[in-house]
Design a protein around this motif. Structure first.
Motif, short mmCIF file in Angstrom:
data_model
loop_
_atom_site.label_atom_id
_atom_site.label_comp_id
_atom_site.label_asym_id
_atom_site.label_seq_id
_atom_site.Cartn_x
_atom_site.Cartn_y
_atom_site.Cartn_z
N LEU A 3 0.81 -1.21 0.00
CA LEU A 3 0.00 0.00 0.00
C LEU A 3 0.85 1.27 0.00
O LEU A 3 0.50 2.23 -0.68
N PRO A 4 1.99 1.33 0.74
CA PRO A 4 2.79 2.56 0.68
C PRO A 4 3.25 2.92 -0.73
O PRO A 4 3.36 4.10 -1.05
N THR A 5 3.52 1.91 -1.57
CA THR A 5 3.92 2.20 -2.96
C THR A 5 2.82 2.94 -3.68
O THR A 5 3.06 3.94 -4.37
N LEU A 6 1.61 2.49 -3.52
CA LEU A 6 0.47 3.14 -4.17
C LEU A 6 0.23 4.53 -3.58
O LEU A 6 -0.02 5.49 -4.31
N ALA A 7 0.34 4.64 -2.27
CA ALA A 7 0.13 5.93 -1.62
C ALA A 7 1.16 6.94 -2.07
O ALA A 7 0.83 8.11 -2.34
N ARG A 8 2.41 6.53 -2.16
CA ARG A 8 3.46 7.45 -2.61
C ARG A 8 3.21 7.92 -4.04
O ARG A 8 3.50 9.06 -4.40
N HIS A 9 2.66 7.04 -4.86
CA HIS A 9 2.32 7.40 -6.24
C HIS A 9 1.30 8.54 -6.25
O HIS A 9 1.44 9.51 -6.99
N PHE A 10 0.30 8.43 -5.41
CA PHE A 10 -0.73 9.47 -5.37
C PHE A 10 -0.19 10.77 -4.77
O PHE A 10 -0.57 11.86 -5.21
N VAL A 11 0.69 10.67 -3.79
CA VAL A 11 1.32 11.87 -3.24
C VAL A 11 2.11 12.58 -4.33
O VAL A 11 2.06 13.82 -4.46
N ALA A 12 2.85 11.81 -5.14
CA ALA A 12 3.64 12.41 -6.22
C ALA A 12 2.74 13.09 -7.26
O ALA A 12 3.18 14.04 -7.93
N GLU A 13 1.51 12.62 -7.38
CA GLU A 13 0.56 13.26 -8.30
C GLU A 13 -0.05 14.53 -7.72
O GLU A 13 -0.81 15.23 -8.40
N GLY A 14 0.27 14.82 -6.47
CA GLY A 14 -0.26 16.01 -5.82
C GLY A 14 -1.60 15.81 -5.14
O GLY A 14 -2.28 16.78 -4.79
N ARG A 15 -1.99 14.57 -4.92
CA ARG A 15 -3.25 14.29 -4.25
C ARG A 15 -3.07 14.33 -2.73
O ARG A 15 -1.99 14.06 -2.21
N ARG A 16 -4.14 14.61 -2.05
CA ARG A 16 -4.16 14.52 -0.58
C ARG A 16 -4.51 13.08 -0.22
O ARG A 16 -5.58 12.58 -0.56
N VAL A 17 -3.60 12.42 0.47
CA VAL A 17 -3.71 10.98 0.71
C VAL A 17 -3.79 10.71 2.22
O VAL A 17 -3.02 11.28 3.01
N ARG A 18 -4.72 9.85 2.58
CA ARG A 18 -4.83 9.38 3.95
C ARG A 18 -4.68 7.86 3.93
O ARG A 18 -5.14 7.19 3.01
N ALA A 191 0.37 1.12 -10.41
CA ALA A 191 -0.04 2.38 -9.78
C ALA A 191 -0.65 3.33 -10.80
O ALA A 191 -1.64 4.00 -10.51
N ARG A 192 -0.08 3.38 -12.00
CA ARG A 192 -0.65 4.22 -13.04
C ARG A 192 -2.05 3.76 -13.41
O ARG A 192 -2.93 4.58 -13.73
N LEU A 193 -2.28 2.45 -13.37
CA LEU A 193 -3.62 1.94 -13.66
C LEU A 193 -4.64 2.47 -12.66
O LEU A 193 -5.77 2.81 -13.03
N PHE A 194 -4.26 2.56 -11.39
CA PHE A 194 -5.19 3.09 -10.40
C PHE A 194 -5.57 4.53 -10.72
O PHE A 194 -6.73 4.92 -10.59
N SER A 195 -4.60 5.31 -11.15
CA SER A 195 -4.90 6.69 -11.52
C SER A 195 -5.85 6.74 -12.70
O SER A 195 -6.78 7.56 -12.73
N LEU A 196 -5.64 5.88 -13.68
CA LEU A 196 -6.54 5.85 -14.84
C LEU A 196 -7.93 5.38 -14.44
O LEU A 196 -8.94 5.89 -14.95
N ALA A 197 -8.00 4.43 -13.52
CA ALA A 197 -9.32 3.95 -13.06
C ALA A 197 -10.07 5.06 -12.35
O ALA A 197 -11.29 5.21 -12.51
N ILE A 198 -9.36 5.85 -11.54
CA ILE A 198 -10.00 6.97 -10.86
C ILE A 198 -10.53 7.97 -11.87
O ILE A 198 -11.64 8.51 -11.73
N ALA A 199 -9.77 8.21 -12.93
CA ALA A 199 -10.16 9.23 -13.90
C ALA A 199 -11.22 8.74 -14.88
O ALA A 199 -12.14 9.49 -15.24
N ARG A 200 -11.13 7.45 -15.29
CA ARG A 200 -11.96 6.99 -16.41
C ARG A 200 -12.74 5.71 -16.12
O ARG A 200 -13.55 5.28 -16.95
#
Length: 298
Positions: A3-18, A191-200
């Motif tokens: 999970l930290p790998t995925l969370a760090r990916h979202f932090v790098a995208e500028g998202r607020r992550v909990r 991790a990129r797939l998760f970002s795409l799933a969130i968007a599309r």
């Protein structure tokens, strides 16, 4: 994927992550990674988790609880998010259609919505997947991501296991014919797939993520070449002494997947394609040293 790998990916995208933390140590690690901790434990009570999910735009369930508990936990979470227009992504895995081949190859390969005979141990996971997808009819955008074997920096996957087998036996080990095959994906591509799933991503959808596949024997041969040792075929019983009971189950099984819906609907494609590129990493070579492993286990 940790999970930290995925969370760090979202932090790098500028998202607020909990992120959920069950201990002081986990809480400190999240804070150090610029992740706001939520103190809670799925085994102790779901109220803090459901409350946090109701406040978030997107909830990603990547927790590790006993399989038999997953359907009840997921149903509670889905009920808490029903009618709120929230996004919920459930991280599953291709082990749901794993085939116990005793180390032999299987010709079967499964796309996202192909029918399959579930692995008995994973029946609760299959039920949890169904709960998530069905909850799309309850006013939420819920979906399932079902990756195969995940590899990447610091992983503890099959390449690491083969290096450890050298420390224990003097040879790079595989099971049976060694042709059992698991599809795989790099953690950064996943991790990129998760970002795409969130968007599309579409409500109720199931997405796979496949970069390639490789038989376990090929991994053993690559490790053997790296270390200048021989390979060795193990029986499943012998493998349990080398890889552990669960490790022997995984490395004697085939789980081959395809991802046409993911590529067509989300436009995803992997960039890290070669699992064997890990071979030769110093962290992995160290695992082949019996003294290193004795120190790690003491």
């Amino acid at each position: 994927m940790a999970l930290p790998t995925l969370a760090r990916h979202f932090v790098a995208e500028g998202r607020r992550v909990r992120g959920l933390a069950r201990s002081d140590r986990a809480e400190a690690a999240l804070k150090a990674a610029s992740i706001q901790p939520i103190r809670g434990d799925l085994d102790a009570g779901l109220a803090p988790i459901t409350a946090a999910a109701q406040l978030a735009d997107v909830t990603i369930y990547a927790a590790q609880v006993a399989f038999y508990r997953e359907p009840a936990v997921i149903r509670t979470l889905c009920d808490a998010l029903a009618g709120r227009g929230k996004t919920l992504i459930f991280l599953s895995g291709s082990g749901v259609f794993m085939q116990r081949t005793g180390g032999a190859w299987s010709s079967d390969s499964f796309a996202e919505d192909d029918p399959f005979v579930p692995e008995p141990l994973a029946l609760p996971r299959v039920k949890a997947e169904g709960i998530v997808r069905a909850s799309a009819a309850q006013g939420m955008r819920s979906m399932v991501i079902r990756p195969p074997m995940i590899w990447g920096p610091g992983d503890n996957g099959p390449v690491a296991s083969v290096y450890r087998s050298v420390a224990l036996t003097g040879a790079a080990c595989y099971i049976g014919s060694g042709l059992a095959t698991y599809s795989n994906v790099h953690s950064a591509d996943l991790a990129r797939l998760f970002s795409l799933a969130i968007a599309r991503g579409q409500a109720g959808a199931l997405y796979h993520a496949v970069a390639g596949e490789i038989p376990y024997r090929w991994i053993a041969e690559a490790v053997a070449h790296d270390l200048g040792v021989k390979t060795r075929s193990l029986t499943v019983d012998e493998a349990a002494q080398v890889f552990g009971t669960f490790g022997a189950l995984i490395q004697s099984a085939s789980s081959r997947s395809r991802d046409p819906r993911t590529r067509t609907e989300l436009g995803w494609k992997p960039f890290q394609l070669d699992l064997l590129s890990e071979v030769g990493e110093p962290r992995l070579r160290a695992l082949a040293d019996p003294q290193f492993n004795q120190g790690a286990n003491s």
